[in-house]
Scaffold this motif. Sequence first.
Motif, PDB file in Angstrom:
ATOM      1  N   LEU A   1       0.834  -1.206   0.000  1.00 55.12           N
ATOM      2  CA  LEU A   1       0.000   0.000   0.000  1.00 55.12           C
ATOM      3  C   LEU A   1       0.869   1.256   0.000  1.00 55.12           C
ATOM      4  CD1 LEU A   1      -2.825  -1.086   2.472  1.00 55.12           C
ATOM      5  CD2 LEU A   1      -2.943  -0.909  -0.015  1.00 55.12           C
ATOM      6  N   VAL A   2       1.935   1.199   0.819  1.00 53.79           N
ATOM      7  CA  VAL A   2       2.829   2.358   0.893  1.00 53.79           C
ATOM      8  C   VAL A   2       3.470   2.621  -0.469  1.00 53.79           C
ATOM      9  CG1 VAL A   2       5.033   3.164   1.849  1.00 53.79           C
ATOM     10  CG2 VAL A   2       3.295   2.205   3.356  1.00 53.79           C
ATOM     11  N   SER A   3       3.926   1.518  -1.117  1.00 58.00           N
ATOM     12  CA  SER A   3       4.588   1.715  -2.411  1.00 58.00           C
ATOM     13  C   SER A   3       3.600   2.210  -3.456  1.00 58.00           C
ATOM     14  CB  SER A   3       5.256   0.413  -2.860  1.00 58.00           C
ATOM     15  OG  SER A   3       4.291  -0.605  -3.000  1.00 58.00           O
ATOM     16  N   VAL A   4       2.355   1.703  -3.417  1.00 53.28           N
ATOM     17  CA  VAL A   4       1.338   2.180  -4.378  1.00 53.28           C
ATOM     18  C   VAL A   4       1.065   3.665  -4.155  1.00 53.28           C
ATOM     19  CG1 VAL A   4      -1.107   2.004  -4.968  1.00 53.28           C
ATOM     20  CG2 VAL A   4       0.269  -0.063  -4.775  1.00 53.28           C
ATOM     21  N   ALA A   5       0.918   4.034  -2.876  1.00 50.28           N
ATOM     22  CA  ALA A   5       0.665   5.447  -2.571  1.00 50.28           C
ATOM     23  C   ALA A   5       1.834   6.321  -3.005  1.00 50.28           C
ATOM     24  CB  ALA A   5       0.406   5.601  -1.067  1.00 50.28           C
ATOM     25  N   GLY A   6       3.048   5.813  -2.744  1.00 48.72           N
ATOM     26  CA  GLY A   6       4.236   6.571  -3.132  1.00 48.72           C
ATOM     27  C   GLY A   6       4.331   6.752  -4.637  1.00 48.72           C
ATOM     28  N   LEU A   7       4.050   5.657  -5.368  1.00 51.35           N
ATOM     29  CA  LEU A   7       4.111   5.738  -6.835  1.00 51.35           C
ATOM     30  C   LEU A   7       3.035   6.680  -7.364  1.00 51.35           C
ATOM     31  CD1 LEU A   7       4.804   2.001  -7.679  1.00 51.35           C
ATOM     32  CD2 LEU A   7       6.276   3.932  -8.224  1.00 51.35           C
ATOM     33  N   ALA A   8       1.856   6.605  -6.757  1.00 46.78           N
ATOM     34  CA  ALA A   8       0.778   7.499  -7.192  1.00 46.78           C
ATOM     35  C   ALA A   8       1.165   8.945  -6.953  1.00 46.78           C
ATOM     36  CB  ALA A   8      -0.504   7.149  -6.448  1.00 46.78           C
ATOM     37  N   ALA A   9       1.828   9.175  -5.834  1.00 45.54           N
ATOM     38  CA  ALA A   9       2.255  10.550  -5.538  1.00 45.54           C
ATOM     39  C   ALA A   9       3.336  11.001  -6.522  1.00 45.54           C
ATOM     40  CB  ALA A   9       2.768  10.633  -4.107  1.00 45.54           C
ATOM     41  N   VAL A  10       4.278  10.107  -6.802  1.00 48.17           N
ATOM     42  CA  VAL A  10       5.369  10.462  -7.720  1.00 48.17           C
ATOM     43  C   VAL A  10       4.836  10.765  -9.116  1.00 48.17           C
ATOM     44  CG1 VAL A  10       7.338   9.466  -8.951  1.00 48.17           C
ATOM     45  CG2 VAL A  10       7.202   9.296  -6.488  1.00 48.17           C
TER      46      VAL A  10
ATOM     47  N   ALA B   1      19.101  24.317  -9.984  1.00 46.29           N
ATOM     48  CA  ALA B   1      18.365  23.134 -10.450  1.00 46.29           C
ATOM     49  C   ALA B   1      17.385  22.641  -9.393  1.00 46.29           C
ATOM     50  CB  ALA B   1      19.354  22.033 -10.794  1.00 46.29           C
ATOM     51  N   VAL B   2      17.772  22.763  -8.123  1.00 44.69           N
ATOM     52  CA  VAL B   2      16.888  22.333  -7.039  1.00 44.69           C
ATOM     53  C   VAL B   2      15.625  23.179  -7.040  1.00 44.69           C
ATOM     54  CG1 VAL B   2      16.687  22.092  -4.521  1.00 44.69           C
ATOM     55  CG2 VAL B   2      18.822  21.488  -5.675  1.00 44.69           C
ATOM     56  N   SER B   3      15.807  24.496  -7.226  1.00 39.01           N
ATOM     57  CA  SER B   3      14.654  25.408  -7.238  1.00 39.01           C
ATOM     58  C   SER B   3      13.740  25.085  -8.413  1.00 39.01           C
ATOM     59  CB  SER B   3      15.126  26.858  -7.338  1.00 39.01           C
ATOM     60  OG  SER B   3      15.983  27.155  -6.267  1.00 39.01           O
ATOM     61  N   LEU B   4      14.361  24.819  -9.561  1.00 37.25           N
ATOM     62  CA  LEU B   4      13.558  24.473 -10.734  1.00 37.25           C
ATOM     63  C   LEU B   4      12.759  23.199 -10.505  1.00 37.25           C
ATOM     64  CD1 LEU B   4      16.180  25.205 -13.550  1.00 37.25           C
ATOM     65  CD2 LEU B   4      14.092  26.486 -13.121  1.00 37.25           C
ATOM     66  N   ASP B   5      13.402  22.256  -9.866  1.00 36.18           N
ATOM     67  CA  ASP B   5      12.738  20.980  -9.597  1.00 36.18           C
ATOM     68  C   ASP B   5      11.560  21.172  -8.642  1.00 36.18           C
ATOM     69  OD1 ASP B   5      12.616  18.184  -9.986  1.00 36.18           O
ATOM     70  OD2 ASP B   5      13.346  17.928  -7.941  1.00 36.18           O
ATOM     71  N   ILE B   6      11.753  22.013  -7.651  1.00 36.64           N
ATOM     72  CA  ILE B   6      10.663  22.265  -6.690  1.00 36.64           C
ATOM     73  C   ILE B   6       9.442  22.819  -7.416  1.00 36.64           C
ATOM     74  CG2 ILE B   6       9.968  23.761  -4.775  1.00 36.64           C
ATOM     75  CD1 ILE B   6      12.901  23.469  -3.737  1.00 36.64           C
ATOM     76  N   PHE B   7       9.685  23.793  -8.302  1.00 40.66           N
ATOM     77  CA  PHE B   7       8.551  24.415  -8.998  1.00 40.66           C
ATOM     78  C   PHE B   7       7.915  23.403  -9.969  1.00 40.66           C
ATOM     79  CE2 PHE B   7       6.572  27.053 -12.297  1.00 40.66           C
ATOM     80  CZ  PHE B   7       5.688  27.759 -11.489  1.00 40.66           C
ATOM     81  N   HIS B   8       8.768  22.589 -10.605  1.00 42.37           N
ATOM     82  CA  HIS B   8       8.233  21.598 -11.540  1.00 42.37           C
ATOM     83  C   HIS B   8       7.361  20.572 -10.814  1.00 42.37           C
ATOM     84  CE1 HIS B   8       9.148  19.297 -15.534  1.00 42.37           C
ATOM     85  NE2 HIS B   8       7.864  19.475 -15.299  1.00 42.37           N
ATOM     86  N   GLN B   9       7.812  20.166  -9.622  1.00 40.17           N
ATOM     87  CA  GLN B   9       7.013  19.226  -8.819  1.00 40.17           C
ATOM     88  C   GLN B   9       5.644  19.819  -8.488  1.00 40.17           C
ATOM     89  OE1 GLN B   9       8.810  17.504  -5.326  1.00 40.17           O
ATOM     90  NE2 GLN B   9      10.748  17.281  -6.388  1.00 40.17           N
ATOM     91  N   ALA B  10       5.650  21.134  -8.186  1.00 37.12           N
ATOM     92  CA  ALA B  10       4.381  21.782  -7.848  1.00 37.12           C
ATOM     93  C   ALA B  10       3.441  21.773  -9.057  1.00 37.12           C
ATOM     94  CB  ALA B  10       4.652  23.214  -7.382  1.00 37.12           C
ATOM     95  N   LEU B  11       4.002  22.056 -10.254  1.00 33.86           N
ATOM     96  CA  LEU B  11       3.169  22.018 -11.463  1.00 33.86           C
ATOM     97  C   LEU B  11       2.633  20.601 -11.704  1.00 33.86           C
ATOM     98  CD1 LEU B  11       5.221  24.214 -13.992  1.00 33.86           C
ATOM     99  CD2 LEU B  11       3.018  24.777 -12.956  1.00 33.86           C
ATOM    100  N   ASN B  12       3.521  19.598 -11.558  1.00 35.62           N
ATOM    101  CA  ASN B  12       3.106  18.192 -11.734  1.00 35.62           C
ATOM    102  C   ASN B  12       1.988  17.830 -10.758  1.00 35.62           C
ATOM    103  OD1 ASN B  12       5.072  17.922 -13.612  1.00 35.62           O
ATOM    104  ND2 ASN B  12       6.484  16.750 -12.327  1.00 35.62           N
ATOM    105  N   HIS B  13       2.177  18.288  -9.542  1.00 36.49           N
ATOM    106  CA  HIS B  13       1.211  17.995  -8.487  1.00 36.49           C
ATOM    107  C   HIS B  13      -0.164  18.559  -8.859  1.00 36.49           C
ATOM    108  CE1 HIS B  13       0.810  17.554  -3.858  1.00 36.49           C
ATOM    109  NE2 HIS B  13      -0.189  17.014  -4.514  1.00 36.49           N
ATOM    110  N   LEU B  14      -0.163  19.769  -9.337  1.00 36.70           N
ATOM    111  CA  LEU B  14      -1.421  20.397  -9.721  1.00 36.70           C
ATOM    112  C   LEU B  14      -2.037  19.680 -10.919  1.00 36.70           C
ATOM    113  CD1 LEU B  14      -3.381  22.826  -9.394  1.00 36.70           C
ATOM    114  CD2 LEU B  14      -1.958  24.047 -11.049  1.00 36.70           C
ATOM    115  N   TYR B  15      -1.190  19.326 -11.876  1.00 28.89           N
ATOM    116  CA  TYR B  15      -1.644  18.706 -13.126  1.00 28.89           C
ATOM    117  C   TYR B  15      -1.970  17.220 -12.926  1.00 28.89           C
ATOM    118  CZ  TYR B  15      -1.503  17.964 -18.245  1.00 28.89           C
ATOM    119  OH  TYR B  15      -1.814  17.679 -19.553  1.00 28.89           O
TER     120      TYR B  15
END
Lengths: 298, 186
Positions: free
Chosen positions: A178-187, A216-230
């Motif tokens: 369950l943890v791995s499924v949740a983690g993959l879904a989040a990723v 690059a870290v900052s870019l990744d943070i913002f990209h994760q936020a966009l992915n999360h929303l999308y």
Amino acid sequence: MKAAVTVAALCLLLGSCGGKPEAVEDFRFLTPRPFGYVIGDEIHQRIELRTRPGAVIAPGSLPDQGMLNRWLNLNRVEVRQQTAGSGNVYRIDLFYQAFYAPQEVKMLTIPGFELILELGHAQFRQSVPPWHFTLSPLHELAIRKDDGGEYIRPDVLPQAVQATQLAQALPGAIAFLLVSVAGLAAVYGKIGLLPRRLIFKSAYRRLCRAEAEEFAVSLDIFHQALNHLYQKPLFRAGLTDFFQRFPAYQQLETHILWFFDCSDHCFFSAETQVVSSQARDRLKQLCRACRAIERNRL
Amino acid sequence: MNRLPLAYALWTLFAASLAMCVFGAATQLSAASQNALITQLSLEDSDISSQKLAHATPEVRLARALFLKKHHRYQEALATLSLIMQQGSPAFQATVRYNLGNIYLEQAIASVERMAVNDAMPLLILAKQAYRQALALDSGFWDAKYNLEAAMRLLPEFDRIDPDQDRQDPKTAVWTSVPGFPRGLP
């Protein structure tokens, strides 16, 4: 001189005959209680022996495992040897099992034996004394079949088959699944760990904290936020769909395109990047603007 | 991009835990079906098919041996127990040997009761051997101790315990060599 040689020869002769246990510094014979045994009981005796330097127990001097007589078995002999100082310390455990069926309480004897110790070519003997104990019957003398008396005890049914340890770990495995499924879904953005109204708020905070790190870290943070929303990875090709689903962000299209240019340049360009402070500020402003949209303020 | 190792780790965890779940569930189901067979044999007193027996665990075979004994199919029961004698944990092996001893002892008692002493003696020897083996594996097996003593009362052994016993009346030895429990005391 002649007399001294004679005395020495006599001493050697006595030693080789095994007259004195001169090889033994300390001998202890530890036995259990000598009463209260019944047929089939195991009796544990221990011999603790400290020898002089160089003295060792002759391998064949211990009793052999197996039947000693018709009613007595020697099940195991365990010998542990440790070097103590210049001598040896032996711990010998003997596990006997008695199969005598007495009709009344009976005194029996576990026979003694002689331990042979070798010191050079000389042999020394240490006797282990016989040990007496009493054995009691389990049945009364006259076995009655009537009046509830039992001839014999009944059969023993098999115990239930136990699942293997791996099967017993099934709840744990399910939890990990369950943890791995949740983690993959989040990723992969299938589920949001944060409410949508907090995505860019959280990202903005992380951006502020990441100022000291690489861009690059900052870019990744913002990209994760966009992915999360999308709710799935957002790439430049998916922006049309993104703006259709989230039209409020359309007003930031230029800035988001800039973000993707910047990201491509940072991660895929072979040239060495020099990141200006304006780029960091612009990314923070973009994130702040997104935060305002998610708060319905823009 | 930084999430790629995380994704790999999660996929690995997913695959491992899925495999454990599948294997664990299969094992649990197998154990449950074997226990159902034991219940069928011992409580419902109903035999199982040879197809199920072919894949049965030693515990199921032991239950079947007891079922066969209950229906006086002694030779089949003995054959089944002999087959599983070396299988399983020491405690299980002790149980198998104990039940084997019980088959021999019960047959010996039946022989003694119908005065077939010659038939009883080899059975008693086998019973004592089986109980001794059970006790060698588990010296705390009280039922085996009890039954071994019963078997030894039926057919005592005559090694001299101490030199004094050599002077015993030889008639006593002759009397005790005939299988049978001492009776007639108050």
